[in-house]
Design a protein around this motif. Structure first.
Motif, mmCIF file in Angstrom:
data_model
loop_
_atom_site.group_PDB
_atom_site.id
_atom_site.type_symbol
_atom_site.label_atom_id
_atom_site.label_comp_id
_atom_site.label_asym_id
_atom_site.label_seq_id
_atom_site.Cartn_x
_atom_site.Cartn_y
_atom_site.Cartn_z
ATOM 1 N N LEU A 53 82.398 22.732 66.981
ATOM 2 C CA LEU A 53 80.995 23.062 66.983
ATOM 3 C C LEU A 53 80.692 24.169 65.811
ATOM 4 N N LYS A 54 81.252 25.344 66.277
ATOM 5 C CA LYS A 54 81.191 26.458 65.127
ATOM 6 C C LYS A 54 81.352 26.184 63.919
ATOM 7 N N GLU A 55 82.397 25.284 63.618
ATOM 8 C CA GLU A 55 82.672 24.876 62.433
ATOM 9 C C GLU A 55 81.944 23.748 61.762
ATOM 10 N N LYS A 56 81.064 23.083 62.409
ATOM 11 C CA LYS A 56 80.605 21.750 62.064
ATOM 12 C C LYS A 56 81.283 20.831 61.858
ATOM 13 N N LYS A 57 82.389 20.744 62.724
ATOM 14 C CA LYS A 57 83.407 19.609 62.455
ATOM 15 C C LYS A 57 83.611 18.914 63.825
ATOM 16 N N ALA A 58 82.439 18.773 64.556
ATOM 17 C CA ALA A 58 82.764 18.341 65.893
ATOM 18 C C ALA A 58 82.629 16.642 65.638
ATOM 19 N N THR A 59 83.637 15.852 65.017
ATOM 20 C CA THR A 59 83.280 14.769 64.453
ATOM 21 C C THR A 59 84.781 13.804 65.147
ATOM 22 N N VAL A 60 84.632 12.504 65.396
ATOM 23 C CA VAL A 60 85.783 11.718 65.476
ATOM 24 C C VAL A 60 86.405 11.093 64.279
ATOM 25 N N ASP A 64 93.080 6.788 59.516
ATOM 26 C CA ASP A 64 93.370 7.472 58.046
ATOM 27 C C ASP A 64 92.434 8.736 57.763
ATOM 28 N N GLY A 65 91.955 9.400 58.852
ATOM 29 C CA GLY A 65 91.384 10.543 58.457
ATOM 30 C C GLY A 65 90.104 10.528 58.319
ATOM 31 N N LYS A 66 89.330 9.595 58.041
ATOM 32 C CA LYS A 66 88.094 9.667 57.428
ATOM 33 C C LYS A 66 87.055 9.614 58.642
ATOM 34 N N VAL A 67 86.126 10.640 58.535
ATOM 35 C CA VAL A 67 85.015 10.552 59.316
ATOM 36 C C VAL A 67 84.138 9.548 59.611
ATOM 37 N N HIS A 68 83.783 9.008 60.821
ATOM 38 C CA HIS A 68 82.911 7.886 60.716
ATOM 39 C C HIS A 68 81.800 7.863 62.026
ATOM 40 N N ALA A 69 80.855 7.351 61.861
ATOM 41 C CA ALA A 69 79.880 6.995 62.767
ATOM 42 C C ALA A 69 80.527 6.061 63.928
ATOM 43 N N SER A 70 80.034 6.050 65.085
ATOM 44 C CA SER A 70 80.305 5.018 66.178
ATOM 45 C C SER A 70 79.862 3.759 65.794
ATOM 46 N N ALA A 100 82.170 16.059 70.495
ATOM 47 C CA ALA A 100 82.893 15.121 69.443
ATOM 48 C C ALA A 100 82.444 13.985 69.446
ATOM 49 N N THR A 101 82.517 13.364 70.602
ATOM 50 C CA THR A 101 82.156 11.998 70.552
ATOM 51 C C THR A 101 80.635 11.874 70.406
ATOM 52 N N LEU A 102 79.883 12.776 70.804
ATOM 53 C CA LEU A 102 78.279 12.857 70.554
ATOM 54 C C LEU A 102 77.967 12.844 69.166
ATOM 55 N N PRO A 107 75.492 11.029 64.306
ATOM 56 C CA PRO A 107 75.803 11.606 63.133
ATOM 57 C C PRO A 107 75.055 12.719 62.477
ATOM 58 N N ASP A 108 73.728 12.641 62.666
ATOM 59 C CA ASP A 108 72.897 13.552 62.110
ATOM 60 C C ASP A 108 72.413 14.514 63.121
ATOM 61 N N ALA A 109 72.726 14.378 64.071
ATOM 62 C CA ALA A 109 72.531 15.464 65.226
ATOM 63 C C ALA A 109 72.801 16.871 65.092
ATOM 64 N N THR A 110 71.959 17.788 65.788
ATOM 65 C CA THR A 110 72.556 19.063 65.856
ATOM 66 C C THR A 110 72.736 19.322 67.527
#
Length: 236
Positions: A53-60, A64-70, A100-102, A107-110
């Protein structure tokens, strides 16, 4: 058949008692190890997600390593996705462990979540987010796990956000002795304010112990998915 003498009976009884005691000790030892292992896993998870979260990288990430929306988010209509473009989550360690799941689900949330956070921290956090321009038109609150609070305090939190925002409050689930009191206060705030809606996580999760770590409060990965998807359904 020769009957056992008193000494043999005593020895048999003693042996049975020892076996029962050993089984009991083993069970306690195993349960303690499981609890300690769960606590260590949970702590590592919380630390990792806090750093993310600090690094703004809380993603799943995909394989292949690409960030995606659920998929749940992707399945929403364009309007449904547009309605979730300006949304802020504020919560305690339950939300932190699912961040991370949230973030994947929204995807656009803070997301602003932290361990041991109390309800009375909320107003200053809202002010800080607003000063940064990151306080959304929709706010989801996940607070009340760490202590009970009064209706008056809950109302002050809602009032600090104003009446022009949509507010959702996730109720509390766990074996704390104040769970019912926190949830009663949340429900009272919802009943008093037409722009505040309840996300009834407690009712949804109470029959799914498998979603939780041993403490019955924090969520394992499958539980985090259920948590995020349930919030999405509640909002949309």
């Amino acid at each position: 058949m020769k009957k056992p003498n008193k000494e043999q009976v005593k020895f048999t009884v003693w042996l049975m008692v020892m076996v029962v005691l050993m089984v009991g000790v083993f069970a306690v030892f195993t349960a303690t190890n499981k609890k300690e292992e769960d606590a260590k896993t949970l702590k590592n998870n919380l630390n990792q997600q806090e750093e993310a979260l600090k690094e703004k990288k809380a993603t799943v990430e995909t394989q292949d390593g690409k960030v995606h929306a659920s998929q749940a988010y992707s399945d929403l209509s364009a309007k449904g996705q547009a309605d979730l473009k300006s949304i802020t989550f504020i919560g305690d360690s339950v939300m932190l462990g699912s961040s991370a799941t949230l973030q994947s689900t929204f995807p656009d949330a803070t997301i602003d979540a932290k361990e041991s956070r109390q309800i009375w921290d909320a107003t200053k956090i809202f002010k800080a987010l607003e000063s940064k321009g990151t306080l959304g038109k929709t706010v989801v609150i996940g607070l009340g796990t760490n202590s009970p609070f009064s209706l008056d305090l809950g109302q002050k939190v809602v009032d600090s956000l104003g009446k022009n925002r949509k507010i959702y409050w996730i109720n509390v689930h766990g074996p704390m002795n104040w769970t019912d009191k926190s949830n009663a206060s949340i429900q009272a705030v919802v009943d008093k304010n037409s722009h505040v809606k309840l996300i009834d996580w407690h009712s949804y999760a109470k029959n799914h112990k498998e979603w939780f770590y041993v403490d019955g409060i924090h969520l394992k990965p499958q539980g985090a998915k259920e948590y995020a998807n349930f919030i999405l359904k509640s909002l949309s």
